[in-house]
Design an enzyme around this catalytic site. Structure first.
Site, PDB file in Angstrom:
ATOM      1  N   ARG A 159       0.866  -1.176   0.000  1.00  0.00           N
ATOM      2  CA  ARG A 159       0.000   0.000   0.000  1.00  0.00           C
ATOM      3  C   ARG A 159       0.906   1.230   0.000  1.00  0.00           C
ATOM      4  O   ARG A 159       1.982   1.230   0.619  1.00  0.00           O
ATOM      5  CB  ARG A 159      -0.911   0.039   1.245  1.00  0.00           C
ATOM      6  CG  ARG A 159      -2.106  -0.900   1.173  1.00  0.00           C
ATOM      7  CD  ARG A 159      -3.120  -0.503   0.092  1.00  0.00           C
ATOM      8  NE  ARG A 159      -4.243  -1.410   0.015  1.00  0.00           N
ATOM      9  CZ  ARG A 159      -4.312  -2.468  -0.804  1.00  0.00           C
ATOM     10  NH1 ARG A 159      -3.312  -2.754  -1.603  1.00  0.00           N
ATOM     11  NH2 ARG A 159      -5.399  -3.216  -0.849  1.00  0.00           N
ATOM     12  N   HIS A 184      -1.993   0.322  -9.819  1.00  0.00           N
ATOM     13  CA  HIS A 184      -2.528  -0.688  -8.887  1.00  0.00           C
ATOM     14  C   HIS A 184      -3.032  -1.922  -9.662  1.00  0.00           C
ATOM     15  O   HIS A 184      -4.211  -2.305  -9.552  1.00  0.00           O
ATOM     16  CB  HIS A 184      -3.651  -0.084  -8.039  1.00  0.00           C
ATOM     17  CG  HIS A 184      -3.855  -0.792  -6.737  1.00  0.00           C
ATOM     18  ND1 HIS A 184      -4.196  -0.148  -5.572  1.00  0.00           N
ATOM     19  CD2 HIS A 184      -3.787  -2.102  -6.412  1.00  0.00           C
ATOM     20  CE1 HIS A 184      -4.336  -1.029  -4.595  1.00  0.00           C
ATOM     21  NE2 HIS A 184      -4.076  -2.237  -5.085  1.00  0.00           N
ATOM     22  N   GLU A 215      -4.592   7.489  -4.844  1.00  0.00           N
ATOM     23  CA  GLU A 215      -4.824   6.849  -6.141  1.00  0.00           C
ATOM     24  C   GLU A 215      -6.165   7.299  -6.714  1.00  0.00           C
ATOM     25  O   GLU A 215      -7.164   7.191  -6.008  1.00  0.00           O
ATOM     26  CB  GLU A 215      -4.832   5.320  -6.001  1.00  0.00           C
ATOM     27  CG  GLU A 215      -3.519   4.755  -5.520  1.00  0.00           C
ATOM     28  CD  GLU A 215      -3.569   3.250  -5.242  1.00  0.00           C
ATOM     29  OE1 GLU A 215      -4.616   2.619  -5.514  1.00  0.00           O
ATOM     30  OE2 GLU A 215      -2.564   2.708  -4.753  1.00  0.00           O
TER      31      GLU A 215
HETATM   32  N1  LIG Z   1      -1.135  -4.343  -5.423  1.00  0.00           N
HETATM   33  C1  LIG Z   1      -2.024  -5.308  -5.420  1.00  0.00           C
HETATM   34  O1  LIG Z   1      -2.716  -5.530  -6.408  1.00  0.00           O
HETATM   35  C2  LIG Z   1      -2.185  -6.150  -4.199  1.00  0.00           C
HETATM   36  C3  LIG Z   1      -1.766  -5.709  -2.977  1.00  0.00           C
HETATM   37  N2  LIG Z   1      -1.873  -6.493  -1.866  1.00  0.00           N
HETATM   38  C4  LIG Z   1      -1.338  -5.976  -0.588  1.00  0.00           C
HETATM   39  O2  LIG Z   1      -0.375  -6.901  -0.113  1.00  0.00           O
HETATM   40  C5  LIG Z   1      -0.563  -7.087   1.290  1.00  0.00           C
HETATM   41  C6  LIG Z   1      -0.036  -8.457   1.689  1.00  0.00           C
HETATM   42  O3  LIG Z   1      -0.828  -9.473   1.114  1.00  0.00           O
HETATM   43  P1  LIG Z   1      -0.724 -11.020   1.599  1.00  0.00           P
HETATM   44  O4  LIG Z   1       0.665 -11.481   1.492  1.00  0.00           O
HETATM   45  O5  LIG Z   1      -1.788 -11.778   0.887  1.00  0.00           O
HETATM   46  O6  LIG Z   1      -1.142 -10.847   3.124  1.00  0.00           O
HETATM   47  P2  LIG Z   1      -0.822 -11.817   4.350  1.00  0.00           P
HETATM   48  O7  LIG Z   1      -1.714 -11.383   5.447  1.00  0.00           O
HETATM   49  O8  LIG Z   1      -0.842 -13.233   3.916  1.00  0.00           O
HETATM   50  O9  LIG Z   1       0.698 -11.445   4.713  1.00  0.00           O
HETATM   51  C7  LIG Z   1       1.062 -10.248   5.321  1.00  0.00           C
HETATM   52  C8  LIG Z   1       2.243 -10.550   6.211  1.00  0.00           C
HETATM   53  O10 LIG Z   1       2.726  -9.310   6.736  1.00  0.00           O
HETATM   54  C9  LIG Z   1       3.150  -9.572   8.069  1.00  0.00           C
HETATM   55  N3  LIG Z   1       3.225  -8.321   8.813  1.00  0.00           N
HETATM   56  C10 LIG Z   1       2.211  -7.635   9.405  1.00  0.00           C
HETATM   57  N4  LIG Z   1       2.689  -6.525  10.006  1.00  0.00           N
HETATM   58  C11 LIG Z   1       4.035  -6.521   9.785  1.00  0.00           C
HETATM   59  C12 LIG Z   1       5.072  -5.632  10.143  1.00  0.00           C
HETATM   60  N5  LIG Z   1       4.835  -4.534  10.874  1.00  0.00           N
HETATM   61  N6  LIG Z   1       6.332  -5.928   9.743  1.00  0.00           N
HETATM   62  C13 LIG Z   1       6.593  -7.038   9.010  1.00  0.00           C
HETATM   63  N7  LIG Z   1       5.640  -7.937   8.659  1.00  0.00           N
HETATM   64  C14 LIG Z   1       4.379  -7.663   9.036  1.00  0.00           C
HETATM   65  C15 LIG Z   1       2.127 -10.566   8.624  1.00  0.00           C
HETATM   66  O11 LIG Z   1       2.651 -11.286   9.734  1.00  0.00           O
HETATM   67  C16 LIG Z   1       1.900 -11.453   7.409  1.00  0.00           C
HETATM   68  O12 LIG Z   1       2.731 -12.598   7.421  1.00  0.00           O
HETATM   69  C17 LIG Z   1      -2.073  -6.895   1.489  1.00  0.00           C
HETATM   70  O13 LIG Z   1      -2.381  -6.510   2.812  1.00  0.00           O
HETATM   71  C18 LIG Z   1      -2.420  -5.831   0.472  1.00  0.00           C
HETATM   72  O14 LIG Z   1      -2.334  -4.554   1.072  1.00  0.00           O
HETATM   73  C19 LIG Z   1      -2.404  -7.745  -1.927  1.00  0.00           C
HETATM   74  C20 LIG Z   1      -2.862  -8.241  -3.121  1.00  0.00           C
HETATM   75  C21 LIG Z   1      -2.838  -7.460  -4.346  1.00  0.00           C
HETATM   76  O1  LIG Z   2      -8.625  -4.496  -4.849  1.00  0.00           O
HETATM   77  C1  LIG Z   2      -8.004  -4.428  -5.894  1.00  0.00           C
HETATM   78  O2  LIG Z   2      -8.521  -4.268  -6.981  1.00  0.00           O
HETATM   79  C2  LIG Z   2      -6.524  -4.506  -5.867  1.00  0.00           C
HETATM   80  C3  LIG Z   2      -5.980  -5.686  -5.158  1.00  0.00           C
HETATM   81  C4  LIG Z   2      -5.427  -5.328  -3.847  1.00  0.00           C
HETATM   82  O3  LIG Z   2      -4.813  -4.315  -3.655  1.00  0.00           O
HETATM   83  C5  LIG Z   2      -5.606  -6.277  -2.744  1.00  0.00           C
HETATM   84  O4  LIG Z   2      -6.036  -7.421  -2.978  1.00  0.00           O
HETATM   85  O5  LIG Z   2      -5.299  -5.896  -1.613  1.00  0.00           O
END
Ligand SMILES: NC(=O)C1=CN([C@@H]2O[C@H](COP(=O)(O)OP(=O)(O)OC[C@H]3O[C@@H](n4cnc5c(N)ncnc54)[C@H](O)[C@@H]3O)[C@@H](O)[C@H]2O)C=CC1
Ligand SMILES: O=C(O)CCC(=O)C(=O)O
Length: 314
Positions: free
Chosen positions: A233, A280, A262
């Site tokens: 983010r 994004h 955004e």
């Molecule tokens: N740009 C995009 O299209 C997308 C963006 N995202 C972003 O990616 C993030 C991560 O996604 P996932 O891996 O699926 O989530 P997840 O919940 O599986 O993994 C997040 C990890 O971050 C760790 N974490 C939490 N606070 C922390 C800190 N202060 N320092 C270090 N580690 C910490 C957690 O322990 C967890 O293992 C989402 O929250 C979302 O904001 C996710 C999917 C798509």
């Molecule tokens: O919600 C979306 O379209 C983007 C994906 C994303 O950022 C998320 O899965 O956290």
């Protein structure tokens, strides 16, 4: 059952919902603040992506609402405490777009290490400069992960296949859930990840602990040759500090899929040559969106039918 969908969803999800009841779908509904509350008065489910602000105020206008479905993973646009208080469950697309984000990170790393598009444009302009486009392999380089959850873990195993060394920082990782050493991640401190990585990739949720995690001080501890990739983010990086660091070559470059605002307005970062920016799209592939739409539709229906769901936010 009445479902209100305020942002883009794939047909595969809509078809599931239509079998269960009435579907109100407008991908721009999130912008129509005056229409949304009246549509929610008798809605059972609200389905959103990342742009609809699901606040306590909005939930108060939806007395029948039982579930909010998040077509993605990040939950920073949803007031979870307010949802809990209102007795509304929140379900999300656990792991549905992780592989797409991982592949985006590779695209970003390769854009730095093997800039095919820039080289191709140069040749088309009549040049043949082989020295200009000599770069470095990612083989043998260090990938530093901040957050080793669904995305970080999948990125690690694929990076190992490319011969990268992978180090990670994640203080909240339950040891029984993921054996990082099994997938070849050397877990260490944030300081070490920043100081040693050639590529730093961010995979944490945005919350009070991670906001501005990357700032002037932390950028100074990174190598001058390091690239940072942010698909998490925008708020996880302090953008004015990143601007200064890129402008004065404190680090080599950045790829940002996410911004604090955004679409961006007057964001100085966009002026820089050593910054790549995308709208994004890291999770936006056909496969991920079909998975996401089907999963969230099914999980919302399960909640409404009183069944359990593994995608409920606790
Ligand atoms: N740009 C995009 O299209 C997308 C963006 N995202 C972003 O990616 C993030 C991560 O996604 P996932 O891996 O699926 O989530 P997840 O919940 O599986 O993994 C997040 C990890 O971050 C760790 N974490 C939490 N606070 C922390 C800190 N202060 N320092 C270090 N580690 C910490 C957690 O322990 C967890 O293992 C989402 O929250 C979302 O904001 C996710 C999917 C798509
Ligand atoms: O919600 C979306 O379209 C983007 C994906 C994303 O950022 C998320 O899965 O956290």
């Amino acid at each position: 059952m009445k479902f209100v969908i305020t942002e883009l969803i794939w047909n595969e999800g809509i078809e599931i919902l239509k079998e269960m009841g009435e579907v109100i779908y407008d991908p721009n509904l999130w912008k129509k603040n005056e229409q949304l509350p009246s549509l929610l008065t008798d809605a059972d489910a609200l389905i959103v992506r990342n742009q609809t602000r699901v606040t306590g105020e909005l939930l108060a206008q939806a007395p029948k609402l039982k579930v909010v479905g998040r077509l993605g993973v990040g939950l920073d646009n949803i007031e979870l405490a307010a949802a809990r208080e209102a007795g509304v469950k929140v379900v999300f697309a656990r792991n549905a777009n992780a592989i797409s984000v991982v592949e985006y990170v590779f695209a970003a790393m390769f854009s730095f290490s093997r800039p095919l598009e820039k080289a191709s444009q140069d040749v088309k302009q009549g040049n043949w400069d082989r020295k200009l486009f000599t770069r470095e392999e990612i083989y043998g380089k260090t990938l530093g992960l901040i957050g080793v959850g669904e995305i970080g873990a999948r990125l690690a195993s694929r990076a190992k296949a490319f011969g990268m060394k992978v180090i990670g920082y994640d203080p909240f990782l339950p040891p029984y859930e993921l054996a990082c050493t099994d997938i070849g991640v050397n877990m260490t401190s944030l300081e070490k990840v920043l100081a040693e990585a050639d590529y730093v990739s961010l995979h944490v949720p945005l919350n009070d602990q991670t906001r501005n995690l990357i700032n002037r001080e932390s950028l100074k501890t990174m190598k001058k040759t390091t690239f940072i990739i942010n698909t998490a983010r925008g708020g996880v990086i302090n953008e004015s500090d990143l601007y200064e660091a890129l402008k004065s070559n404190i680090i080599a470059g950045a790829a940002l899929d996410v911004l604090s605002k955004e679409p961006p307005e007057g964001n100085q970062l966009l002026e820089l040559d050593n910054l790549m920016v995308t709208p994004h799209i890291a999770g936006l592939t056909e496969e991920a969106q079909v998975r996401t739409s089907e999963l969230v539709a099914r999980e919302c229906v399960k909640v409404l039918c009183g069944q359990g769901s593994l995608c409920i936010v606790r």
